[in-house]
Design a protein around this motif. Structure first.
Motif, PDB file in Angstrom:
ATOM      1  N   UNK A  18       0.833  -1.201   0.000  1.00 48.84           N
ATOM      2  CA  UNK A  18       0.000   0.000   0.000  1.00 48.84           C
ATOM      3  C   UNK A  18       0.867   1.249   0.000  1.00 48.84           C
ATOM      4  N   UNK A  19       1.906   1.292   0.848  1.00 50.62           N
ATOM      5  CA  UNK A  19       2.781   2.459   0.884  1.00 50.62           C
ATOM      6  C   UNK A  19       3.534   2.608  -0.441  1.00 50.62           C
ATOM      7  N   UNK A  20       3.928   1.483  -1.025  1.00 50.81           N
ATOM      8  CA  UNK A  20       4.604   1.554  -2.324  1.00 50.81           C
ATOM      9  C   UNK A  20       3.667   2.113  -3.381  1.00 50.81           C
ATOM     10  N   UNK A  21       2.411   1.646  -3.398  1.00 51.56           N
ATOM     11  CA  UNK A  21       1.438   2.136  -4.365  1.00 51.56           C
ATOM     12  C   UNK A  21       1.142   3.621  -4.153  1.00 51.56           C
ATOM     13  N   UNK A  22       1.083   4.022  -2.879  1.00 52.71           N
ATOM     14  CA  UNK A  22       0.796   5.427  -2.584  1.00 52.71           C
ATOM     15  C   UNK A  22       1.903   6.339  -3.097  1.00 52.71           C
ATOM     16  N   UNK A  23       3.173   5.946  -2.870  1.00 55.73           N
ATOM     17  CA  UNK A  23       4.286   6.778  -3.331  1.00 55.73           C
ATOM     18  C   UNK A  23       4.435   6.694  -4.852  1.00 55.73           C
ATOM     19  N   UNK A  24       4.108   5.520  -5.432  1.00 53.63           N
ATOM     20  CA  UNK A  24       4.189   5.386  -6.880  1.00 53.63           C
ATOM     21  C   UNK A  24       3.199   6.320  -7.564  1.00 53.63           C
ATOM     22  N   UNK A  25       2.084   6.586  -6.909  1.00 53.10           N
ATOM     23  CA  UNK A  25       1.087   7.510  -7.461  1.00 53.10           C
ATOM     24  C   UNK A  25       1.715   8.878  -7.696  1.00 53.10           C
ATOM     25  N   UNK A  26       2.406   9.402  -6.703  1.00 47.53           N
ATOM     26  CA  UNK A  26       3.031  10.721  -6.850  1.00 47.53           C
ATOM     27  C   UNK A  26       4.158  10.693  -7.889  1.00 47.53           C
ATOM     28  N   UNK A  27       4.922   9.596  -7.885  1.00 49.11           N
ATOM     29  CA  UNK A  27       6.018   9.493  -8.850  1.00 49.11           C
ATOM     30  C   UNK A  27       5.485   9.526 -10.276  1.00 49.11           C
ATOM     31  N   UNK A  28       4.373   8.833 -10.519  1.00 49.66           N
ATOM     32  CA  UNK A  28       3.784   8.813 -11.855  1.00 49.66           C
ATOM     33  C   UNK A  28       3.347  10.218 -12.275  1.00 49.66           C
ATOM     34  N   UNK A  29       2.724  10.974 -11.372  1.00 54.86           N
ATOM     35  CA  UNK A  29       2.335  12.351 -11.701  1.00 54.86           C
ATOM     36  C   UNK A  29       3.556  13.182 -12.095  1.00 54.86           C
ATOM     37  N   UNK A  30       4.619  13.043 -11.312  1.00 46.77           N
ATOM     38  CA  UNK A  30       5.811  13.853 -11.565  1.00 46.77           C
ATOM     39  C   UNK A  30       6.520  13.425 -12.854  1.00 46.77           C
ATOM     40  N   UNK A  31       6.572  12.109 -13.111  1.00 48.12           N
ATOM     41  CA  UNK A  31       7.231  11.639 -14.327  1.00 48.12           C
ATOM     42  C   UNK A  31       6.485  12.089 -15.577  1.00 48.12           C
ATOM     43  N   UNK A  63      -0.420  14.746  -0.705  1.00 47.02           N
ATOM     44  CA  UNK A  63      -0.258  14.700   0.748  1.00 47.02           C
ATOM     45  C   UNK A  63      -1.556  15.041   1.482  1.00 47.02           C
ATOM     46  N   UNK A  64      -2.380  15.895   0.874  1.00 49.10           N
ATOM     47  CA  UNK A  64      -3.675  16.195   1.492  1.00 49.10           C
ATOM     48  C   UNK A  64      -4.601  14.982   1.450  1.00 49.10           C
ATOM     49  N   UNK A  65      -4.486  14.173   0.399  1.00 51.32           N
ATOM     50  CA  UNK A  65      -5.282  12.958   0.293  1.00 51.32           C
ATOM     51  C   UNK A  65      -5.013  12.003   1.463  1.00 51.32           C
ATOM     52  N   UNK A  66      -3.741  11.867   1.815  1.00 52.57           N
ATOM     53  CA  UNK A  66      -3.355  10.822   2.767  1.00 52.57           C
ATOM     54  C   UNK A  66      -2.997  11.365   4.144  1.00 52.57           C
ATOM     55  N   UNK A  67      -3.394  12.584   4.428  1.00 55.72           N
ATOM     56  CA  UNK A  67      -3.228  13.144   5.759  1.00 55.72           C
ATOM     57  C   UNK A  67      -4.509  12.907   6.565  1.00 55.72           C
ATOM     58  N   UNK A  68      -4.363  12.409   7.800  1.00 59.37           N
ATOM     59  CA  UNK A  68      -5.541  12.045   8.590  1.00 59.37           C
ATOM     60  C   UNK A  68      -6.468  13.234   8.845  1.00 59.37           C
ATOM     61  N   UNK A 105      -6.092   9.068 -11.063  1.00 60.70           N
ATOM     62  CA  UNK A 105      -7.159   9.747 -10.311  1.00 60.70           C
ATOM     63  C   UNK A 105      -8.310   8.778 -10.024  1.00 60.70           C
ATOM     64  N   UNK A 106      -8.630   7.914 -11.026  1.00 60.52           N
ATOM     65  CA  UNK A 106      -9.691   6.930 -10.820  1.00 60.52           C
ATOM     66  C   UNK A 106      -9.372   5.971  -9.677  1.00 60.52           C
ATOM     67  N   UNK A 107      -8.114   5.495  -9.611  1.00 58.81           N
ATOM     68  CA  UNK A 107      -7.719   4.621  -8.494  1.00 58.81           C
ATOM     69  C   UNK A 107      -7.932   5.323  -7.161  1.00 58.81           C
ATOM     70  N   UNK A 156      -7.090   3.477 -18.252  1.00 57.23           N
ATOM     71  CA  UNK A 156      -7.948   4.160 -17.271  1.00 57.23           C
ATOM     72  C   UNK A 156      -8.933   3.173 -16.641  1.00 57.23           C
ATOM     73  N   UNK A 157      -9.570   2.350 -17.489  1.00 64.25           N
ATOM     74  CA  UNK A 157     -10.552   1.398 -16.955  1.00 64.25           C
ATOM     75  C   UNK A 157      -9.874   0.356 -16.060  1.00 64.25           C
ATOM     76  N   UNK A 158      -8.706  -0.106 -16.494  1.00 65.90           N
ATOM     77  CA  UNK A 158      -7.988  -1.089 -15.679  1.00 65.90           C
ATOM     78  C   UNK A 158      -7.571  -0.497 -14.345  1.00 65.90           C
ATOM     79  N   UNK A 159      -7.116   0.756 -14.377  1.00 63.04           N
ATOM     80  CA  UNK A 159      -6.742   1.426 -13.130  1.00 63.04           C
ATOM     81  C   UNK A 159      -7.947   1.583 -12.206  1.00 63.04           C
TER      82      UNK A 159
END
Length: 417
Positions: A18-31, A63-68, A105-107, A156-159
């Protein structure tokens, strides 16, 4: 409740994927954003500024998404990501790499919510925006890249499907955590109940021991007391006979010795075999007849027994009690009333057993139950029976006993419908 909203100790169980997927999300946006800068040599300066600003917005909303504290506004952060991605399509209409961001975004949306209305509205908006952006691409390029659209749409659909699965996974883990806490609480309550049952069991054991002690006392009183009463009568007779008839006095003393031995034997039987009240396997009628005859021989009292009905219908569990009740009544008639006659009437039918013991003793103006009478009442209460004592001074004593018979019915077979 989402998984990242759990207490800190619960978050230790979150899979590292889960943490890997969460950080990969940001990396994908930046890449994806960086590819627009480094792969386009003729990109305008203001477009570079936009891409950098978009990357900063993606980072902030991530970071706002995953802040409690701010995760409850996830729809707002998702909307901002959606708008920024649309802006990519407007500013770069000939490029389609940005469309991967719709899948990311869909994920995110499907992880944070399972509200069907929100998902339906988001799907309709995506369909409209998707149609608009590909129309815009066609107007700027002059041709429709059908395969590129299918590939991007498939991503998109697969995500989105992955987002649904991850959302269900988190929901299931949250449910498991909740059920685990409930199980721990139930286990604690069960342990308390077990401890309470252990206390109750000890109390029942103590009560059972007290009940057994009372039964021993009652049994000794009924058996030994009956014999001792006869023994006293015989000793009194021997005392009077020793002045007039030594031979008769000697016979009486021999009988007293037998009574004493009998009393000792009764004590031993009561202690060793409290539940074995029957002794010799005789019918109830035979036992009562022997009781009446032996008591008459030992005390000189005239006794009579009248039986109405079939005594064999009386259960074996009630017979010892009936024997003891009549024995105690005869003993009391001689010991306390000095009666010379006693009559026992026993009547039984399908519903109940009626016993009446009448003597011609001294009687009493007021009946004050002693240990013997109290034991008789307690014996009857164990079988839902009742007892009444009636006496008039100088006119003897009357005992009226009623014992209900529990009727049991067994039915076998029957006509088939």
């Amino acid at each position: 409740m989402r998984l990242w909203e759990f207490r800190e100790e619960q978050r230790k169980d979150v899979p590292i994927t889960f943490y890997f997927m969460r950080e990969l999300r940001l990396i994908m946006f930046l890449l994806i954003g960086g590819s627009y800068i480094f792969t386009n040599e003729a990109i305008a300066y203001w477009k570079i500024v936009f891409v950098i600003a978009a990357m900063l917005v993606y980072t902030l909303t991530h970071f706002l998404h995953f802040n409690k504290r701010t995760t409850k506004y996830h729809l707002l952060w998702t909307s901002i990501d959606f708008i920024v991605t649309i802006a990519f399509g407007i500013i770069f209409p000939t490029l389609t790499l940005y469309q991967i961001n719709f899948g990311i975004i869909g994920i995110t949306l499907l992880i944070f919510t399972n509200n069907r209305r929100i998902i339906l509205i988001a799907s309709l908006l995506f369909a409209i925006v998707w149609t608009y952006l590909w129309t815009l691409n066609y107007l700027h390029t002059g041709h429709f890249r059908f395969m590129d659209m299918l590939i991007n749409l498939g991503f998109v659909l697969n995500s989105s499907f992955v987002g649904i699965m991850v959302g269900y996974l988190f929901k299931a883990r949250a449910k498991i955590a909740e059920q685990y806490e409930s199980l721990v609480h139930s286990h604690s309550e069960l342990q308390d109940t077990h401890d309470q049952l252990r206390i109750y069991a000890k109390q029942v054991e103590d009560l059972t021991a007290a009940s057994e002690r009372n039964k021993i006392a009652r049994d000794i009183h009924d058996t030994v007391g009956h014999t001792m009463t006869a023994l006293i009568v015989q000793l009194q007779a021997a005392r009077m006979l020793q002045q007039h008839d030594l031979k008769q006095a000697e016979d009486t003393l021999n009988r007293c010795e037998e009574l004493a031995r009998s009393a000792l034997q009764e004590v031993r039987l009561s202690v060793r075999a409290l539940r074995d009240e029957g002794g010799i396997h005789l019918t109830l009628t035979d036992k009562l007849r022997k009781l009446m005859k032996d008591f008459s021989d030992m005390t000189g009292m005239v006794t009579s027994l009248r039986v109405q009905g079939d005594l064999t219908r009386i259960s074996t569990s009630l017979q010892p009690m009936i024997f003891r009740l009549i024995q105690e009544s005869l003993t009391n008639a001689k010991r306390h009333g000095n009666a010379s006659e006693a009559e026992v009437t026993l009547h039984t039918n399908d519903d109940q057993i009626d016993i009446m013991i009448v003597d011609n003793g001294y009687g009493a103006a007021e009946v004050v139950p002693g240990f013997g009478l109290i034991n008789m009442r307690e014996r009857l209460q164990e079988h839902s029976g009742s007892i009444q004592f009636e006496s008039v001074e100088g006119q003897g004593f009357r005992v009226q006993i009623t014992i209900p018979i529990q009727t049991k019915t067994w039915t076998y077979g029957g006509a088939e419908a």
